[in-house]
Design an enzyme around this catalytic site. Structure first.
Site, PDB file in Angstrom:
ATOM      1  N   GLU A 152       0.792  -1.229   0.000  1.00 33.20           N
ATOM      2  CA  GLU A 152       0.000   0.000   0.000  1.00 33.20           C
ATOM      3  C   GLU A 152       0.828   1.284   0.000  1.00 33.20           C
ATOM      4  OE1 GLU A 152      -2.750  -0.590   3.164  1.00 33.20           O
ATOM      5  OE2 GLU A 152      -1.241  -0.369   4.717  1.00 33.20           O
ATOM      6  N   THR A 190      23.636  -6.128  10.778  1.00 31.51           N
ATOM      7  CA  THR A 190      23.293  -5.056   9.835  1.00 31.51           C
ATOM      8  C   THR A 190      22.544  -5.579   8.604  1.00 31.51           C
ATOM      9  OG1 THR A 190      25.368  -5.261   8.619  1.00 31.51           O
ATOM     10  CG2 THR A 190      25.352  -3.732  10.484  1.00 31.51           C
ATOM     11  N   CYS A 383     -13.501  16.083  28.180  1.00 28.60           N
ATOM     12  CA  CYS A 383     -14.539  15.683  27.227  1.00 28.60           C
ATOM     13  C   CYS A 383     -15.510  14.684  27.871  1.00 28.60           C
ATOM     14  CB  CYS A 383     -13.902  15.177  25.939  1.00 28.60           C
ATOM     15  SG  CYS A 383     -14.988  15.424  24.537  1.00 28.60           S
ATOM     16  N   GLY A 385     -14.882  12.741  30.106  1.00 32.04           N
ATOM     17  CA  GLY A 385     -14.557  12.858  31.529  1.00 32.04           C
ATOM     18  C   GLY A 385     -15.355  13.980  32.173  1.00 32.04           C
ATOM     19  N   MET A 386     -15.465  15.107  31.478  1.00 36.08           N
ATOM     20  CA  MET A 386     -16.261  16.237  31.976  1.00 36.08           C
ATOM     21  C   MET A 386     -17.737  15.862  32.007  1.00 36.08           C
ATOM     22  SD  MET A 386     -18.390  18.622  30.229  1.00 36.08           S
ATOM     23  CE  MET A 386     -18.914  20.327  30.351  1.00 36.08           C
ATOM     24  N   HIS A 509     -10.378  19.621  24.565  1.00 38.52           N
ATOM     25  CA  HIS A 509      -9.204  18.780  24.808  1.00 38.52           C
ATOM     26  C   HIS A 509      -7.953  19.646  24.969  1.00 38.52           C
ATOM     27  CE1 HIS A 509     -10.922  14.771  23.746  1.00 38.52           C
ATOM     28  NE2 HIS A 509     -11.790  15.530  23.105  1.00 38.52           N
ATOM     29  N   GLU A 511      -5.181  18.802  25.974  1.00 34.11           N
ATOM     30  CA  GLU A 511      -3.950  18.028  25.717  1.00 34.11           C
ATOM     31  C   GLU A 511      -3.413  18.227  24.301  1.00 34.11           C
ATOM     32  OE1 GLU A 511      -6.974  16.795  26.038  1.00 34.11           O
ATOM     33  OE2 GLU A 511      -7.302  14.948  24.898  1.00 34.11           O
TER      34      GLU A 511
END
Ligand code: GLN
Length: 534
Positions: A152, A190, A383, A385-386, A509, A511
């Site tokens: 791919e 190698t 998110c 979590g809130m 977010h 983060e």
């Protein structure tokens, strides 16, 4: 700089060698020499973007400011370069084909047979050059996902071959490989590297620089051997030894003059070696920290290394800026309950409730939040979590039994978290959430305001559900305040319990915007509160 320079980074032998970190580190070195640098990732899979993938597939889904759901490597690019990326920085095979097929339907290729070469490769090349021409970067570093030899990734490799031919000195190829140590023979091998370079050469690409990943240091004779067998100059064979943190990699590469090799090969003036002052100050802070801060991250993907990548890195950065060593504990939300919450969380200085989707592990999140709220443990909810903080408060403080999010229970009697109006008629799953950066206005005097030190902030979003504002008064009368709102829609973005030391839930977010040189203020404040709670 007159012409944009294009650098391609490919990988061989095995995956997970850290092409993203090598790209970001080289980018950092070039940026610190005053160049405008961006990094782009090509992912050879067919999905249009990773938004519909679960974290078991490719780890965290990162979100750019312009609302693109992206590969997590873009997070590394931003954390290292401190420059925002956009949807132009992450392209998949799916997007390339989608764009070519759309053009075909429009009649752009009328009369012609549409083929992988030249149409797909032209579209790939257009996406590489776009960053140079439209956004005027000096350096565009393009990381090719997957491993050389994958079916791919062939069209991408072929595009690199063509570009190398077209761009001459303005194009350079870096190949990252692995040099394993065979303990029984007490030897480094190698051969895999030789084979991988050979494979690349068969596809028409001679790498200019080789980066050898290794667990321990390689002796000169090994580097010499690789150079000889792979047609690469000896000073262009760089080794990348395992280091305690990814943030040391730029220094590892700088020590071996990798950036200088790049500049020379591309015909650019070398100039003085940059000091990397701020970067080194960050690492010095890390090395001199003695005490730890213990954070419990509650989520359902805790066994997955990369599922919460940006959160892990934000916490690490915040700990370092607070002069602490991060002691991060992953707590499986499916294994948490009211019965064992104290046992699992009492030793933590702070608790973070992770984002997520779906019902799995949700009761454990409620248990963790209840414990943190009742024991005044610093707690940050992100998110989902809130949203769980809101639901827990509704059930246990407001007495709204069975309150829930309509994501979890569409028929809940109390829809304290409900689907956003504009989401209700959407049928496509991909790219259809509330995505990207939105403005949020913080209430003066709130803890969140104290963290950010300003009223107007912008953070990135990725969700379908929201706080149901019809309950706002009831929450506020009982001690959970809505301290951040979107100025246009009035969507509630932040909730806090001011009575507690530090208990904040954010719909966005934070983060995604934390970088080495600019750590996210909310994380820094959360970790500080956790330290004070010790
Ligand atoms: N599942 C929730 C929503 O869609 C939260 C999403 C998240 O945590 N990123 O609103």
């Amino acid at each position: 700089m007159a012409d944009t320079k294009y650098i391609f980074v490919t990988g061989g032998v095995v995956s997970s060698l850290g092409k993203g970190i090598i790209s970001a580190s080289l980018g950092k070195l070039l940026q610190s020499r005053g160049y405008k640098v961006t990094i782009q990732k090509f992912d050879p899979y067919i999905n249009i973007d990773p938004g519909t993938l679960n974290p078991y597939e490719h780890g965290e889904c990162y979100v750019t400011v312009d609302g693109h759901e992206a590969d997590l490597d873009l997070g590394h690019y931003e954390r290292f370069l401190n420059v925002q990326t956009t949807r132009a920085n992450n392209i998949t095979t799916g997007r390339i084909y989608q764009s070519v097929i759309n053009k075909e339907r429009k009649g752009d290729y009328l009369g012609k047979t549409v083929q992988v070469i030249p149409h797909i490769t032209d579209e790939i090349k257009r996406n590489v050059k776009l960053l140079g021409s439209k956004y005027k970067f000096d350096f565009v570093i393009t990381e090719i996902g997957g491993t050389v030899g994958d079916i791919e990734s062939l069209p991408f490799i072929e595009s690199v071959r063509q570009l190398k031919w077209e761009l001459g000195k303005n194009c350079l190829c870096i190949h990252l490989t692995y040099v394993p140590y065979i303990a029984a023979a007490k030897e480094y091998k190698t051969k895999p590297t030789q084979h991988s370079v050979k494979q690349l050469q068969e596809l028409g690409i001679q790498p200019d620089i080789l980066v050898l990943r290794t667990e321990r240091g390689l002796k000169k004779d090994i580097l010499h051997k690789v150079a000889l067998f792979c047609n690469v100059a000896e000073d262009a064979v760089v080794q990348s030894i395992d280091v305690p943190t990814i943030y040391e990699v730029p220094l590892v590469l700088q020590k071996q003059n990798m950036d200088i090799t790049v500049l020379k090969k591309m015909g650019l003036e070398v100039g003085p070696t940059p000091e990397l002052t701020q970067w080194k100050a960050f690492l010095d802070k890390k090395h001199s920290a003695k005490e730890t801060v213990k954070i419990g991250l509650v989520g359902k993907y805790v066994e997955l290394q990369d599922a919460y990548k940006s959160i892990d890195e934000s916490l690490l950065q915040a700990a370092i800026y607070n002069d602490r060593i991060l002691d991060l504990h992953f707590i499986h939300s499916e294994k948490l309950s009211d019965e064992n919450a104290a046992e699992q969380l009492a030793g933590m200085d702070g608790v973070l409730i992770a984002p997520g989707f779906g019902t799995r592990g949700i009761d454990g999140k409620f248990a963790a939040i209840k414990y943190a709220r009742e024991n005044n443990k610093p707690c940050l909810g992100i998110c989902l979590g809130m949203q769980c903080m809101v639901i827990e408060f509704a059930r246990n403080v407001l007495g709204l039994k069975d309150a829930n999010s309509t994501e979890m229970e569409p028929n809940t009697p109390y829809k304290v978290i409900d689907m956003m109006e504009e989401q209700k008629n959407i049928t496509n799953m991909g790219g259809s959430m509330r995505l990207g950066a939105y403005e949020c206005v913080l209430k003066k005097g709130s803890k969140t305001f104290q963290a950010y030190k300003k009223t107007h902030i912008e953070e990135r979003h990725r969700h379908r559900f929201e706080f149901n504002s019809s309950y706002k008064a009831q929450f506020e009368e009982n001690g959970m305040m809505c301290t951040g709102e979107n100025p246009e829609t009035n969507l509630v973005e932040v909730v806090e319990i001011p009575q507690l030391n530090w208990f904040i839930g954010v719909q966005f977010h934070p983060e995604y915007s934390s970088t080495v040189e600019n750590p996210n203020p909310l994380f820094v404040s959360f970790v500080k509160a956790a330290i004070e709670n010790k």
